[in-house]
Write a protein that holds these residues in place. Structure first.
Motif, PDB file in Angstrom:
ATOM      1  N   GLY A 137       7.735   0.717   3.786  1.00  0.00           N
ATOM      2  CA  GLY A 137       6.531   1.353   3.265  1.00  0.00           C
ATOM      3  C   GLY A 137       5.315   0.445   3.257  1.00  0.00           C
ATOM      4  O   GLY A 137       4.184   0.917   3.214  1.00  0.00           O
ATOM      5  N   CYS A 138       5.520  -0.860   3.299  1.00  0.00           N
ATOM      6  CA  CYS A 138       4.396  -1.802   3.323  1.00  0.00           C
ATOM      7  C   CYS A 138       3.810  -1.969   4.723  1.00  0.00           C
ATOM      8  O   CYS A 138       2.700  -2.489   4.866  1.00  0.00           O
ATOM      9  N   TYR A 185      -6.148   9.476   5.386  1.00  0.00           N
ATOM     10  CA  TYR A 185      -5.103   9.235   4.390  1.00  0.00           C
ATOM     11  C   TYR A 185      -3.743   9.695   4.905  1.00  0.00           C
ATOM     12  O   TYR A 185      -2.774   8.942   4.875  1.00  0.00           O
ATOM     13  N   PRO A 244       0.377   0.686   5.751  1.00  0.00           N
ATOM     14  CA  PRO A 244      -0.929   0.344   5.176  1.00  0.00           C
ATOM     15  C   PRO A 244      -1.496  -0.980   5.683  1.00  0.00           C
ATOM     16  O   PRO A 244      -2.683  -1.226   5.554  1.00  0.00           O
ATOM     17  N   CYS A 261       3.214   5.333   1.601  1.00  0.00           N
ATOM     18  CA  CYS A 261       3.335   5.658   0.174  1.00  0.00           C
ATOM     19  C   CYS A 261       4.605   6.441  -0.108  1.00  0.00           C
ATOM     20  O   CYS A 261       5.239   6.251  -1.151  1.00  0.00           O
ATOM     21  N   SER A 262       4.990   7.327   0.792  1.00  0.00           N
ATOM     22  CA  SER A 262       6.195   8.120   0.567  1.00  0.00           C
ATOM     23  C   SER A 262       7.468   7.303   0.744  1.00  0.00           C
ATOM     24  O   SER A 262       8.520   7.690   0.236  1.00  0.00           O
ATOM     25  N   SER A 303       7.504   3.688   0.080  1.00  0.00           N
ATOM     26  CA  SER A 303       7.531   2.605  -0.906  1.00  0.00           C
ATOM     27  C   SER A 303       7.732   3.117  -2.324  1.00  0.00           C
ATOM     28  O   SER A 303       8.261   2.395  -3.161  1.00  0.00           O
ATOM     29  N   GLY A 304       7.352   4.340  -2.614  1.00  0.00           N
ATOM     30  CA  GLY A 304       7.569   4.889  -3.954  1.00  0.00           C
ATOM     31  C   GLY A 304       9.041   5.022  -4.318  1.00  0.00           C
ATOM     32  O   GLY A 304       9.495   4.442  -5.310  1.00  0.00           O
ATOM     33  N   LEU A 334      -1.747   6.437   5.705  1.00  0.00           N
ATOM     34  CA  LEU A 334      -1.217   5.920   4.444  1.00  0.00           C
ATOM     35  C   LEU A 334      -0.072   6.727   3.842  1.00  0.00           C
ATOM     36  O   LEU A 334       0.712   6.190   3.072  1.00  0.00           O
TER      37      LEU A 334
END
Length: 59
Positions: free
Chosen positions: A20-21, A33, A24, A41-42, A44-45, A37
């Motif tokens: 997930g890193c 977005y 970005p 985000c989906s 790394s959360g 991104l």
């Protein structure tokens, strides 16, 4: 959880957070977005949710 243990869950959570890193880190100046991104985000959360915040089994 008792059948598999914590190590596979922590390893997969760390891997998801690392994946997930990556998106970005490559965002262009005029990026959107959803296209640039959202995937990061989906990933790394849930990855950070699997890695930490789990109560001990004896609690």
């Amino acid at each position: 959880m008792a059948k598999l243990g914590f190590r596979p869950l922590a390893a997969s959570g760390t891997l998801l957070t690392a994946v997930g890193c990556l998106p970005p880190a490559r965002v262009p100046v005029g990026g959107a977005y959803f296209g640039d991104l959202f995937f990061g985000c989906s990933c790394s959360g849930p990855g950070s949710g699997c890695t930490g915040g789990n109560p001990p089994a004896s609690a």
